[in-house]
Design a protein around this motif. Structure first.
Motif, short mmCIF file in Angstrom:
data_model
loop_
_atom_site.label_atom_id
_atom_site.label_comp_id
_atom_site.label_asym_id
_atom_site.label_seq_id
_atom_site.Cartn_x
_atom_site.Cartn_y
_atom_site.Cartn_z
N PRO A 184 0.86 -1.36 -0.05
CA PRO A 184 0.05 -0.10 0.13
C PRO A 184 0.84 1.26 -0.03
N ALA A 185 0.31 2.29 -0.59
CA ALA A 185 1.06 3.63 -0.40
C ALA A 185 0.60 4.16 0.97
N PRO A 186 1.68 5.11 1.25
CA PRO A 186 1.34 5.67 2.74
C PRO A 186 0.20 6.66 2.37
N SER A 187 -0.49 7.04 3.66
CA SER A 187 -1.63 7.58 3.51
C SER A 187 -1.71 8.64 4.76
N GLY A 188 -0.58 9.33 5.02
CA GLY A 188 -0.62 10.36 6.09
C GLY A 188 -1.36 11.84 5.75
N ASN A 189 -1.48 12.71 6.50
CA ASN A 189 -1.94 13.83 6.20
C ASN A 189 -0.78 14.93 6.40
N PRO A 190 -0.48 15.50 4.95
CA PRO A 190 0.67 16.22 4.98
C PRO A 190 0.43 17.77 5.65
N SER A 201 19.71 6.15 13.54
CA SER A 201 20.40 7.28 13.56
C SER A 201 22.00 7.04 13.50
N LYS A 202 22.58 7.89 12.94
CA LYS A 202 23.90 7.77 13.07
C LYS A 202 24.91 8.90 13.04
N TYR A 203 26.13 9.09 13.52
CA TYR A 203 26.83 10.07 13.71
C TYR A 203 27.93 10.19 12.49
N ASP A 204 27.72 11.46 12.06
CA ASP A 204 28.46 12.09 10.76
C ASP A 204 29.28 13.09 11.33
N ASN A 205 30.52 13.03 11.01
CA ASN A 205 31.65 14.09 11.28
C ASN A 205 31.27 15.40 11.05
N TYR A 206 30.68 15.77 10.04
CA TYR A 206 30.21 16.98 9.64
C TYR A 206 29.06 17.36 9.99
N LYS A 207 27.77 16.71 9.93
CA LYS A 207 26.54 17.08 10.14
C LYS A 207 26.06 16.82 11.53
N GLY A 208 26.95 15.99 12.16
CA GLY A 208 26.28 15.54 13.62
C GLY A 208 25.47 14.54 13.52
N VAL A 209 24.52 14.17 14.44
CA VAL A 209 23.72 13.04 14.07
C VAL A 209 22.67 13.07 13.23
N ILE A 210 22.68 12.24 12.35
CA ILE A 210 21.52 12.30 11.14
C ILE A 210 20.59 11.19 11.80
N ILE A 211 19.49 11.62 11.81
CA ILE A 211 18.29 10.97 12.05
C ILE A 211 17.54 10.50 10.83
N TYR A 212 17.44 9.13 10.89
CA TYR A 212 16.70 8.32 9.66
C TYR A 212 15.21 8.33 10.35
N THR A 213 14.23 8.94 9.36
CA THR A 213 12.93 9.08 9.88
C THR A 213 12.01 8.69 8.98
N ARG A 214 10.74 8.25 9.37
CA ARG A 214 9.67 8.22 8.38
C ARG A 214 8.54 9.42 8.86
N ILE A 215 8.25 10.26 8.07
CA ILE A 215 7.22 11.19 8.34
C ILE A 215 5.82 10.68 8.22
N PHE A 216 4.87 10.47 9.28
CA PHE A 216 3.44 9.84 9.24
C PHE A 216 2.52 11.02 8.76
N ASP A 217 2.81 12.36 9.59
CA ASP A 217 1.82 13.34 9.34
C ASP A 217 2.91 14.61 9.32
N GLY A 218 2.22 15.64 8.50
CA GLY A 218 2.80 16.61 8.70
C GLY A 218 4.09 17.07 8.00
N GLN A 219 4.75 18.00 8.04
CA GLN A 219 6.17 18.04 7.18
C GLN A 219 7.30 19.07 8.11
N VAL A 220 8.33 18.82 7.71
CA VAL A 220 9.58 19.40 8.25
C VAL A 220 10.48 19.75 7.37
N LYS A 221 11.00 20.87 7.57
CA LYS A 221 12.14 21.78 6.70
C LYS A 221 13.21 22.22 7.86
#
Lengths: 602, 407
Positions: A184-190, A201-221
C-alpha cells in the motif's frame, strides 16, 4: 496531486542466508540508482564486519526510483533491518516505518524459524507482506512445496509469489511490479501536525547526528524547531533530505516520505530509535507507539592490551558511543589489567561486535573480561548495591542476599529439537512456562531464565544444537533472589581479577572445571609448571596444571633455506606480543573470550 | 680470496618419502624413462647455471668479486641417482667456473641401495670425499612406516661398500620420534649406528611438514605425534651415547667424531657465510654491497628450471629460474646471524659478531630482550659469558622460543 500514491515504503525480511542483501543489491541495480560497475557486493551491509558474518547489524536505508509498467515513476524507500536477537527492537522500529515487507524465502530451504520471528514482528506492525521465492535457479529449488509451506505455516497466500533468483537477476522486474501493486501507498496527512518516527540514527563528522525518519503526518524543513517527544529534547533543523543512500539534501520532508533530519545533535543517544519527532511550535498530542528505552543488559570490562594506549581505547569507545545509543562505558581499574572501561551492551553479540570493531576499524588490541549482568546486592545493613563487576562484590559477611535478573525467553525451534533444547534450558536453570505448536513442525518454548545463563553461551548452544534453526528473543522481567557466588581464578597462585565471575552455586563446580580446562589449553607452556585454580573464597574447586615446556625446536635447518624458519620464529614472536603478563604467567589475550565460548563437546 | 660454499640440488628420487618436503620429482610417479631423459636435460641446464655463476662470482669475475669454493655439497632429492658420467660433467663445470681449494669438502647425500660399490668407487674417484648416507633407522618396521625403499641390511652393506670404495668420511642420517618407534627400538638404532663407526651423525626428530602425506595422515587422525617428553628423552639419550663414543655435538641435530669431522658446508649456513645454491629450489646467500646479505632461490620446479637454463648456448640467463631475490637489511642479517648461530653448541662469538656488524649484540636489542635472555640463562636454558652466548642442551630443546626473542 496525491504524491503519496507513488511512494512505497518497505523492508525485506528473510532468514540469514536466504539472500536478503543480494536481493537488495539487485533492486538497487535494476532501478538504476547505482551503476553496475560501482556496485560493491551487498550494497546495504556497509560494515566489513557485517559482510563477513553475512548478517546485517546496523541498517541503512535507501531510496530507489522505479519506472513502472503503468507509466508512472515510483519512489521506493527500502528500509533495511538488522538480523539478530540483540536487535529485535531496532528491527521492529524499522518495520514500523514501512507499509509493507518483502518476505524472502529460500525455495531450497523453505520457511525457517527466524523468518517466522520476523514475520510476526511485521504482522505486529500491520504490514502487508509480499512473499517471494528466492534461489529459483538452483536445481534443488522446490517452489510449489515452499509456497504451500508459506500458506500453511504463516497463513499467507503465496500463490502469486514472484519466483526470483537474486543472484542471477531472475524475476526482479516482476517483483518490482508486485511491490507497486501489492504494497500500500502511505496515507498520512501532509497538513497535519508533524509526527515522525526515528528508525535509525548515525553520527557524521560534519553534520552531527543524522536521524533517519519516516514522516507519518505533517512536514518538516530546515529552520524548524523539532521536539523529540520521549527524550524531550529540542533542536533546530539544519538540513533535511533523502537517502540515496548517501544523504542528499532536499527542501522539505512530507507525510509518507522517508528521509533524514540533521540538527547539530551530538550523540545518537539523544535521538533514540523509536522516538517521535514533532514540531515544537505545533506539537502532536500523541507519541507513536512502541518506544522503548534501550538498556544495557550485559556488562564487561574492556582493557587496552599490552602495548596499547589507554587514550586510544578511550577515543575509540567515544567514537563508537556517539553512533550507538545502546552502548555506554565508564572508566574502571583492575589489578590484573590496569586502567580500562566497564562497558554496557544489549547482549553478547552486541558486545562481540563492539570488540571486533575496536580491533578492526580502530586497529586496537584490547582484552575483554567475562561478561556479567547487573546483580542487586542487598546488604546486611539494608542498603542495596547494583553490581556489574564481580570484583566489586562486597565481602560475604556484608551480604544479606543477592538478586539476579530474570528474563522471559521465547525460543522458536523445529519440533525435532524440543528434547535437546529443553534439556539445555533446564541446564541453564530455565523454568518452562509453556510450550506451543505454531505449526505441526514448529514449536515455541516460553521460559523464565536467569539472564546470567543466557549471556554466557546460551545463544551459541541453541544455534549449535538446532543446526542454526533455533531463534531466541528475551526480555527482562524481574529480579529474583538467587544463590550466586563469586568464583575467582588463580594462575600460579595469583588471583587474576579479570577472570572473576559470578555464578550460581549449583553451576560453580562445572564452570570452574570448564574454565580451568580451557585455560590449560590456551596458556602456553612456561619454564615452570603453572597451576590453574578456580576458587570460591579460600576454597579451591577445580585445578589444572600447565606442564613446563619441553620441546620447541626445528630439528632440520638445512639446505640453506632459512627464510621459512625465520617466518616461523616471527610468527612465534607475534603470538608472544598478544600475551599478557600476570605475575610470572603469560596469558594470550584470547583466553578471556575462550573461557566464555560454548563448547560442543562439553 | 673469499671462500664460499656451493650447494647442488639433485631433484630426483625413486619415490617420494611421505614425510619429506624437500623438492624432488620421483620415478614412481613419472616413470623411469621420463626421469632419465629429464635428468640428462637437467644436467645440461645445471651446468649452464654453474657456468653463469662462475662468470659472476668465480674465475670469470673481476678480481675483487672472485670467490673460491672450499665446500661443495650434493643434496636432494637423491644425488646418488646421478650416473658417474653425469656427475663428472657437473664437477668439471664447477672446477671450470670456480677454484676449488685444496682439501675442499665435497659431500654427497646417498640413499642406501641406490649406489653399487662400483658406482660409489666412481664417485670417490671423481672427487667426492664425504658421503652422507640416509640410514634414518636400523629397524625395518620403522623404515617401512617412513616409506623408505631400503632395509637396515641395505644400509649396513652400503656403508661397508662405501668404505671399500675409499670413503673415509661417512655420515649417517637418523630420524626419531617416529610413530610406532619405541624408545627401545631407537636405542637399538643408536647402537647399530655406532657399530658402523661413522665419522658424523645427524639426528632429526620427525617433523610434520606442511603438504606432506604424513601431515595429511596426522590431520585425519591416522597418525599421532610423539609426546614431547618421549621425543626429548630419545634425543638426549642418543646424544649421551654418541658422546660416550667420542662424538661431539656441534649443532642442534649434528654430532661429529672430533671437530675435524664437523660438516664444514653446513656450518656455513649457521654462520651466515656465503653459499651459492644450484638446481631447482636451491637457496643462495651472498654478501653484497655494504656487507649486507642478499638471498635468492630457484624455483621448485624442474620444468621451470629447465626453461630458464636451456636454449642456445650462452643465451639462457636463468632469470626465469629464480623465484625470489631479496636484499637483507642490517636487522635481517643480525637476526639471521643470531638465530642460525644459536643452533651451534658454540653459540655466537661476541667478538666475531662485533667485527661483522660493528656493534655489540645487545646494542641491537632492547633491555627487555636482554632481560628475557637472562631469565633463560638463569633457568639453565642458555649460557653467556664475556666471549659468547649460547644455548644449553636444555635450551636447544626449546630453542625456537629463545631464538624468537631476536627476530
Amino acid at each position: 496531486m496525491d504524491y503519496q500514491k507513488y511512494i512505497r515504503n518497505f523492508s525485506i525480511i528473510a532468514h540469514i542466508d536466504h539472500g536478503k542483501s543480494t536481493l537488495a543489491d539487485r533492486l538497487i541495480e535494476k532501478t538504476g540508482l547505482v551503476s553496475q560497475r560501482d556496485m560493491k557486493e551487498q550494497f546495504l551491509d556497509n560494515m566489513d564486519l557485517e559482510r563477513e558474518r553475512g548478517i546485517t547489524i546496523k541498517l541503512q536505508t535507501t531510496r530507489l526510483v522505479y519506472n513502472s509498467q503503468d507509466g508512472n515513476e515510483y519512489i521506493f524507500n527500502l528500509i533495511d533491518t538488522p538480523g539478530h536477537v540483540d536487535f529485535t527492537y531496532e528491527v521492529s522500529r524499522s518495520l514500523a516505518a514501512c507499509e509493507g515487507a518483502v518476505l524472502v524465502v529460500d525455495a531450497t530451504q523453505g520457511v525457517e524459524a527466524q523468518t517466522l520471528a520476523n514475520v510476526y514482528l511485521a504482522l505486529d506492525e500491520n504490514l502487508e507482506i509480499l512473499p517471494v521465492l528466492n534461489k529459483i535457479d538452483l536445481a534443488s529449488a522446490r517452489p510449489d512445496e515452499t509456497k504451500e509451506e508459506i500458506e500453511e505455516v504463516i497463513g499467507l497466500d503465496a500463490s502469486e509469489a514472484p519466483l526470483i533468483s537474486a543472484k542471477e537477476g531472475i524475476g526482479i522486474e516482476e517483483l518490482l511490479e508486485a511491490i507497486v501493486k501489492d504494497i500500500p501507498a502511505p496515507s498520512g496527512n501532509p497538513d497535519g501536525k508533524l509526527k515522525a518516527l526515528i528508525f535509525d540514527s548515525k553520527y557524521d563528522n560534519y553534520k552531527g547526528v543524522i536521524i533517519y525518519t519516516r514522516i507519518f503526518d505533517g512536514q518538516v524543513k530546515k529552520g524548524d524547531i523539532i521536539r523529540l517527544m520521549n527524550t524531550k529534547k529540542k533542536y533546530e533543523v539544519t538540513e533535511v533530505g533523502i537517502c540515496a543512500p548517501n544523504p542528499v539534501p532536499t527542501d522539505i520532508l512530507k507525510a509518507g516520505e522517508v528521509g533524514y533530519i540533521c540538527g547539530s545533535i551530538k550523540q545518537v543517544s539523544d535521538a533514540r530509535v523509536g522516538d517521535t519527532i514533532t514540531l515544537d511550535s505545533n506539537p502532536t498530542e500523541e507519541t507513536l507507539p512502541g518506544y522503548k528505552k534501550v538498556q544495557s543488559m550485559v556488562y564487561c570490562g574492556i582493557y587496552p592490551a599490552e602495548g596499547e594506549k589507554y587514550e586510544n581505547v578511550k577515543d575509540a569507545l567515544e567514537k563508537l558511543q556517539v553512533n550507538d545509543a545502546a552502548f555506554h562505558f565508564e572508566p574502571e581499574t583492575s589489578t590484573a589489567l590496569g586502567f580500562g572501561f566497564r562497558c554496557g551492551f544489549l547482549g553478547l553479540l552486541h558486545m562481540e561486535i563492539i570488540v571486533e570493531r575496536l580491533e578492526r576499524e580502530f586497529n586496537l588490541a584490547v582484552i575483554t573480561t567475562s561478561p556479567s549482568v547487573i546483580y542487586k546486592v542487598v546488604k546486611t545493613d539494608g542498603t542495596v548495591e547494583m553490581i556489574q563487576n564481580p570484583s566489586n562484590l562486597p565481602s560475604p559477611q556484608e551480604i544479606d542476599h543477592i538478586e539476579e535478573p530474570i528474563v522471559k525467553a521465547d525460543i522458536m525451534i523445529p519440533n525435532e529439537y524440543v528434547g535437546s533444547i529443553m534439556e539445555l534450558c533446564q541446564d541453564r536453570r530455565g523454568k518452562l512456562l509453556h510450550m506451543e505448536y505454531i505449526t505441526p513442525t514448529r514449536v515455541q518454548l516460553h521460559y523464565e531464565m536467569p539472564l546470567n545463563e543466557v549471556i554466557y553461551d546460551f545463544f551459541d548452544a541453541l544455534k549449535s544444537k538446532t543446526r542454526g534453526y533455533g531463534s531466541l528473543d528475551y526480555e527482562f522481567i524481574r529480579y529474583e533472589k538467587s544463590n550466586v557466588v563469586k568464583m575467582d581464578v588463580l594462575l600460579n597462585k595469583d588471583l587474576v581479577d579479570a577472570f572473576s565471575m559470578i555464578v550460581h552455586e549449583s553451576k560453580a563446580y562445572a564452570r570452574g572445571r570448564f574454565v580451568c580446562e580451557k585455560l590449560k589449553e590456551i596458556i602456553p607452556m612456561h619454564q615452570f609448571e603453572v597451576p590453574i585454580q578456580a576458587a570460591i573464597g579460600q576454597k579451591v574447586i577445580a585445578r589444572e596444571t600447565v606442564k613446563a615446556f619441553r620441546k620447541d625446536v626445528i630439528a632440520k635447518c638445512y639446505g640453506g633455506d632459512i627464510s621459512r624458519k625465520k617466518k616461523l620464529l616471527e610468527k612465534q614472536k607475534e603470538g608472544k606480543k598478544r600475551m599478557r603478563q600476570f605475575g610470572t604467567v603469560e596469558v594470550p589475550q584470547e583466553a578471556f573470550t575462550a573461557v566464555l565460548k560454548y563448547d560442543d563437546n562439553k | 680470496m673469499k671462500n664460499l660454499g656451493i650447494y647442488i640440488h639433485i631433484p630426483f628420487c625413486l619415490r617420494k618419502c611421505p614425510y619429506c618436503d624437500f623438492y624432488s620429482v620421483a620415478e614412481a610417479q613419472m616413470g623411469k624413462a621420463e626421469i632419465s631423459s629429464m635428468k640428462s636435460r637437467f644436467v645440461k641446464a645445471l651446468c649452464s647455471e654453474i657456468e653463469a655463476a662462475g662468470i659472476k662470482y668465480g674465475k670469470g669475475a673481476q678480481a675483487g668479486d672472485q670467490r673460491q669454493a672450499d665446500t661443495l655439497y650434493f643434496g636432494g632429492g637423491t644425488p646418488s641417482l646421478l650416473e658417474p658420467e653425469e656427475l663428472k660433467a657437473v664437477l668439471k663445470t664447477v672446477r671450470n667456473g670456480f677454484c676449488l681449494t685444496e682439501g675442499a669438502e665435497i659431500s654427497m647425500e646417498c640413499n642406501p641401495a641406490t649406489a653399487s660399490q662400483e658406482k660409489l668407487a666412481a664417485f670417490r674417484e671423481l672427487g667426492i670425499n664425504r658421503l652422507s648416507i640416509g640410514a634414518q633407522s636400523f629397524d625395518d618396521g620403522v623404515l617401512k612406516i617412513l616409506g623408505r625403499l631400503h632395509n637396515s641390511a641395505d644400509t649396513v652393506r652400503t656403508v661397508k661398500e662405501a668404505r671399500k670404495a675409499g670413503f673415509e668420511n661417512i655420515s649417517l642420517d637418523l630420524m626419531f620420534a617416529i610413530p610406532g618407534q619405541t624408545e627401545e627400538i631407537w636405542e637399538e638404532t643408536v647402537k647399530k649406528t655406532l657399530a658402523l663407526k661413522p665419522q658424523h651423525i645427524s639426528l632429526y626428530s620427525l617433523e610434520f611438514m606442511e603438504g606432506t602425506a604424513f601431515t595429511a595422515r596426522l590431520e585425519k587422525g591416522e597418525m599421532r605425534e610423539t609426546e614431547a617428553e618421549a621425543d626429548r628423552a630419545m634425543y638426549e639419550k642418543a646424544l649421551d651415547q654418541f658422546g660416550a663414543q667420542g662424538f661431539v655435538q656441534y649443532e642442534i641435530s649434528n654430532a661429529a667424531l672430533g671437530r675435524a669431522h664437523i660438516c664444514r658446508h653446513n656450518m656455513k649456513y649457521w654462520g651466515l657465510e656465503e653459499y651459492l645454491g644450484f638446481g631447482p629450489s636451491a637457496h643462495s646467500y651472498m654478501i653484497g654491497e655494504g656487507g649486507r646479505g642478499v638471498r635468492f632461490y630457484n624455483v621448485s620446479s624442474v620444468e621451470k628450471y629447465l626453461e630458464g637454463w636451456s636454449g642456445e648456448a650462452g643465451t639462457a640467463d636463468g632469470v626465469s629460474a629464480v623465484e625470489i631475490f631479496s636484499q637483507n637489511s642490517l636487522a635481517d642479517d643480525v637476526c639471521e646471524y643470531i638465530f642460525t648461530g644459536l643452533r651451534k653448541t658454540d653459540g655466537i662469538d661476541l667478538k666475531g659478531f662485533r667485527k661483522r656488524f660493528g656493534k655489540d649484540i645487545w646494542e641491537f636489542y632492547g633491555a627487555d630482550v636482554r632481560k628475557e635472555f637472562e631469565e633463560y640463562a638463569e633457568g639453565g636454558f642458555a649460557a653467556e659469558n664475556d666471549d659468547n652466548i649460547r644455548l644449553t642442551v636444555k635450551g636447544m630443546n626449546v630453542s625456537n622460543r629463545i631464538m624468537a626473542l631476536f627476530v
